[in-house]
Design a protein around this motif. Structure first.
Motif, PDB file in Angstrom:
ATOM      1  N   SER A   1      42.520  23.754  48.397  1.00 14.24           N
ATOM      2  CA  SER A   1      42.837  25.153  48.700  1.00 14.24           C
ATOM      3  C   SER A   1      42.826  26.002  47.438  1.00 14.24           C
ATOM      4  N   ASP A   2      43.371  25.481  46.355  1.00 15.07           N
ATOM      5  CA  ASP A   2      43.346  26.202  45.075  1.00 15.07           C
ATOM      6  C   ASP A   2      41.911  26.409  44.602  1.00 15.07           C
ATOM      7  N   ALA A   3      41.085  25.389  44.743  1.00 11.29           N
ATOM      8  CA  ALA A   3      39.692  25.478  44.293  1.00 11.29           C
ATOM      9  C   ALA A   3      38.911  26.471  45.132  1.00 11.29           C
ATOM     10  N   ASP A   4      39.263  26.583  46.396  1.00  7.50           N
ATOM     11  CA  ASP A   4      38.589  27.509  47.304  1.00  7.50           C
ATOM     12  C   ASP A   4      38.653  28.940  46.789  1.00  7.50           C
ATOM     13  N   ASN A   5      39.706  29.266  46.071  1.00 10.11           N
ATOM     14  CA  ASN A   5      39.859  30.615  45.527  1.00 10.11           C
ATOM     15  C   ASN A   5      39.292  30.748  44.116  1.00 10.11           C
ATOM     16  N   GLN A   6      38.882  29.643  43.504  1.00  8.38           N
ATOM     17  CA  GLN A   6      38.363  29.684  42.138  1.00  8.38           C
ATOM     18  C   GLN A   6      36.843  29.571  42.078  1.00  8.38           C
ATOM     19  N   ILE A   7      36.233  28.962  43.091  1.00  8.82           N
ATOM     20  CA  ILE A   7      34.781  28.818  43.118  1.00  8.82           C
ATOM     21  C   ILE A   7      34.186  30.159  43.529  1.00  8.82           C
ATOM     22  N   LYS A   8      33.250  30.664  42.719  1.00  8.22           N
ATOM     23  CA  LYS A   8      32.692  31.992  42.994  1.00  8.22           C
ATOM     24  C   LYS A   8      31.174  31.943  43.124  1.00  8.22           C
ATOM     25  N   PHE A   9      30.670  32.739  44.083  1.00 18.02           N
ATOM     26  CA  PHE A   9      29.252  32.983  44.279  1.00 18.02           C
ATOM     27  C   PHE A   9      29.065  34.486  44.332  1.00 18.02           C
TER      28      PHE A   9
ATOM     29  N   GLN B   1      32.181  36.579  44.263  1.00 16.21           N
ATOM     30  CA  GLN B   1      33.168  36.520  45.342  1.00 16.21           C
ATOM     31  C   GLN B   1      33.636  35.083  45.480  1.00 16.21           C
ATOM     32  N   ALA B   2      34.926  34.927  45.691  1.00 18.03           N
ATOM     33  CA  ALA B   2      35.503  33.591  45.851  1.00 18.03           C
ATOM     34  C   ALA B   2      34.991  32.957  47.141  1.00 18.03           C
ATOM     35  N   LEU B   3      34.885  31.635  47.127  1.00 18.61           N
ATOM     36  CA  LEU B   3      34.443  30.900  48.302  1.00 18.61           C
ATOM     37  C   LEU B   3      35.297  31.249  49.515  1.00 18.61           C
ATOM     38  N   ALA B   4      36.586  31.435  49.318  1.00 18.08           N
ATOM     39  CA  ALA B   4      37.475  31.804  50.429  1.00 18.08           C
ATOM     40  C   ALA B   4      37.037  33.133  51.054  1.00 18.08           C
ATOM     41  N   GLN B   5      36.599  34.098  50.233  1.00 11.25           N
ATOM     42  CA  GLN B   5      36.121  35.379  50.759  1.00 11.25           C
ATOM     43  C   GLN B   5      34.837  35.194  51.569  1.00 11.25           C
ATOM     44  N   TRP B   6      33.920  34.358  51.067  1.00 16.45           N
ATOM     45  CA  TRP B   6      32.682  34.085  51.805  1.00 16.45           C
ATOM     46  C   TRP B   6      32.999  33.407  53.135  1.00 16.45           C
ATOM     47  N   ASN B   7      33.936  32.465  53.135  1.00 20.90           N
ATOM     48  CA  ASN B   7      34.294  31.789  54.387  1.00 20.90           C
ATOM     49  C   ASN B   7      34.807  32.781  55.416  1.00 20.90           C
TER      50      ASN B   7
END
Length: 59
Positions: free
Chosen positions: A33-41, A44-50
């Motif tokens: 869950s922490d990594a989901d907010n740190q990985i960016k494309f 934008q964070a992966l959480a935002q893309w999801n």
């Protein structure tokens, strides 16, 4: 050990290695869950893309 791999051989995974390198299910989910907010494309964070793709599939 495979050439160039940092993964130890299965036979070298003693109790000390397990304590240092394995996590409980809850710890694993928290780290993911922490990594989901740190990985960016595209900045934008992966959480935002999801969330973006989930909202598109609901329509």
């Amino acid at each position: 050990m495979a050439h160039g791999s940092n993964e130890p051989r299965l036979t070298s995974r003693d109790d000390d290695w397990l304590v240092r390198c394995r996590f409980s299910r809850d710890e694993t989910l928290r780290r993911a869950s922490d990594a989901d907010n740190q990985i960016k494309f595209n900045n934008q964070a992966l959480a935002q893309w999801n969330k973006y793709f989930a909202s598109r599939s609901d329509a």
